[in-house]
Design a protein around this motif. Sequence first.
Motif, PDB file in Angstrom:
ATOM      1  N   ARG A 130      33.880  77.835 -83.467  1.00  0.00           N
ATOM      2  CA  ARG A 130      33.474  78.849 -84.441  1.00  0.00           C
ATOM      3  C   ARG A 130      31.956  79.023 -84.464  1.00  0.00           C
ATOM      4  O   ARG A 130      31.457  80.104 -84.748  1.00  0.00           O
ATOM      5  N   LEU A 131      31.233  77.946 -84.154  1.00  0.00           N
ATOM      6  CA  LEU A 131      29.770  78.001 -84.168  1.00  0.00           C
ATOM      7  C   LEU A 131      29.191  78.421 -82.820  1.00  0.00           C
ATOM      8  O   LEU A 131      27.970  78.502 -82.668  1.00  0.00           O
ATOM      9  N   ARG A 158      27.053  86.409 -80.634  1.00  0.00           N
ATOM     10  CA  ARG A 158      26.478  86.801 -81.917  1.00  0.00           C
ATOM     11  C   ARG A 158      24.966  86.577 -81.891  1.00  0.00           C
ATOM     12  O   ARG A 158      24.441  85.836 -81.082  1.00  0.00           O
ATOM     13  N   THR A 159      24.266  87.203 -82.807  1.00  0.00           N
ATOM     14  CA  THR A 159      22.820  86.996 -82.924  1.00  0.00           C
ATOM     15  C   THR A 159      22.544  85.605 -83.445  1.00  0.00           C
ATOM     16  O   THR A 159      23.209  85.120 -84.354  1.00  0.00           O
ATOM     17  N   HIS A 160      21.518  84.957 -82.853  1.00  0.00           N
ATOM     18  CA  HIS A 160      21.201  83.599 -83.242  1.00  0.00           C
ATOM     19  C   HIS A 160      19.816  83.537 -83.857  1.00  0.00           C
ATOM     20  O   HIS A 160      18.950  84.343 -83.574  1.00  0.00           O
ATOM     21  N   GLN A 164      28.147  77.114 -95.859  1.00  0.00           N
ATOM     22  CA  GLN A 164      29.336  76.269 -95.748  1.00  0.00           C
ATOM     23  C   GLN A 164      30.590  77.081 -96.025  1.00  0.00           C
ATOM     24  O   GLN A 164      31.621  76.893 -95.366  1.00  0.00           O
ATOM     25  N   LEU A 165      30.496  78.002 -96.968  1.00  0.00           N
ATOM     26  CA  LEU A 165      31.646  78.852 -97.279  1.00  0.00           C
ATOM     27  C   LEU A 165      32.022  79.717 -96.086  1.00  0.00           C
ATOM     28  O   LEU A 165      33.210  79.839 -95.741  1.00  0.00           O
ATOM     29  N   ASP A 166      31.025  80.319 -95.451  1.00  0.00           N
ATOM     30  CA  ASP A 166      31.291  81.171 -94.277  1.00  0.00           C
ATOM     31  C   ASP A 166      31.993  80.377 -93.182  1.00  0.00           C
ATOM     32  O   ASP A 166      32.995  80.830 -92.604  1.00  0.00           O
ATOM     33  N   LEU A 167      31.436  79.201 -92.854  1.00  0.00           N
ATOM     34  CA  LEU A 167      32.016  78.396 -91.776  1.00  0.00           C
ATOM     35  C   LEU A 167      33.402  77.896 -92.150  1.00  0.00           C
ATOM     36  O   LEU A 167      34.312  77.888 -91.310  1.00  0.00           O
ATOM     37  N   ALA A 168      33.581  77.490 -93.392  1.00  0.00           N
ATOM     38  CA  ALA A 168      34.896  77.015 -93.831  1.00  0.00           C
ATOM     39  C   ALA A 168      35.954  78.097 -93.666  1.00  0.00           C
ATOM     40  O   ALA A 168      37.075  77.829 -93.216  1.00  0.00           O
ATOM     41  N   HIS A 174      22.890  71.331 -88.414  1.00  0.00           N
ATOM     42  CA  HIS A 174      21.932  71.995 -87.531  1.00  0.00           C
ATOM     43  C   HIS A 174      22.517  73.274 -86.947  1.00  0.00           C
ATOM     44  O   HIS A 174      21.889  74.346 -86.993  1.00  0.00           O
ATOM     45  N   TRP A 175      23.735  73.194 -86.398  1.00  0.00           N
ATOM     46  CA  TRP A 175      24.324  74.376 -85.755  1.00  0.00           C
ATOM     47  C   TRP A 175      24.761  75.418 -86.781  1.00  0.00           C
ATOM     48  O   TRP A 175      24.654  76.619 -86.530  1.00  0.00           O
ATOM     49  N   ARG A 176      25.225  74.960 -87.929  1.00  0.00           N
ATOM     50  CA  ARG A 176      25.599  75.927 -88.973  1.00  0.00           C
ATOM     51  C   ARG A 176      24.368  76.709 -89.432  1.00  0.00           C
ATOM     52  O   ARG A 176      24.421  77.933 -89.603  1.00  0.00           O
TER      53      ARG A 176
END
Length: 281
Positions: A70-71, A5-7, A35-39, A26-28
């Motif tokens: 996921r990250l 993915r693009t970083h 937080q919603l996206d990662l959750a 930091h990584w999120r």
Amino acid sequence: MNTTRTHSTPASQPGARDPFGAHLRHWRTRRRLSQLDLAQEAEVSTRHLSYVETGRAAPSREMVLRLAERLDVPLRERNALLVAAGFAPMYRQRSLDDPAMASARRAVDLVLKGHEPFPALAVDRHWNLVAHNALVPMLMAGAAPELVKAPINVLRLSLHPDGLASRIANLAQWRAHLLERLQQQIAATGDTVLQALHDELEAYPSPQVSHDTPAADTDLSGVVVPFRLATPNGVLSFISTTTIFGTPVDVTLQELAVESFFPADAQTAAALAALAAQPAG
């Protein structure tokens, strides 16, 4: 060829003494996820993720690994995440010369040897030369002695005025390509050593180099950036590919890349075959 993915490029990376939540945040942030996206991606509640990030809840080992996956966190930094959460590192890191890595080293050497009579080399995460086939030293000939002493950084060797820069026929184009590629790697990893290398390379002069042989348009010129190097055998034109281990469980293997160069025209193919036929020494 592996894609990611693009970083983005946010703040500096947390240190070894920082809590797990700081590493996670930091990584999120680097991956531009809320937080919603990662959750949602990690299939946990937003509240629990928030508690983990603020230190109000401790993550399980399985949760650390799931979030790291996921990250798209590099294996080296997954170890750091595990340690910050109070767990032992999971991914080993050994030199390619370690006896336990003998099979991997043989595989790399076979790939490099099998690519002859075309040049190929293997580099580590900081672009230091790890291994190469017989054609590579021939192309490095003429560089300043200090640039070809171990550890050889191939990006520094390529763009340094006393390295290959004065012999690269399309220096401005190749320089821009390498700097962009390096910046993408920095964005993905947050590696401060790579950032320092990028700053060093960017500060090098980019002289206008002209050789007797003009650049030739090929069917590939609109698809890839060629590497055009002036040699006693004429201007050789290459296209390159990068090979990485697809599912490594060792930090060293994940960070190892094999750069393979292919002739972009018949003249280059013939010149390389002639070079390969020359007796050693």
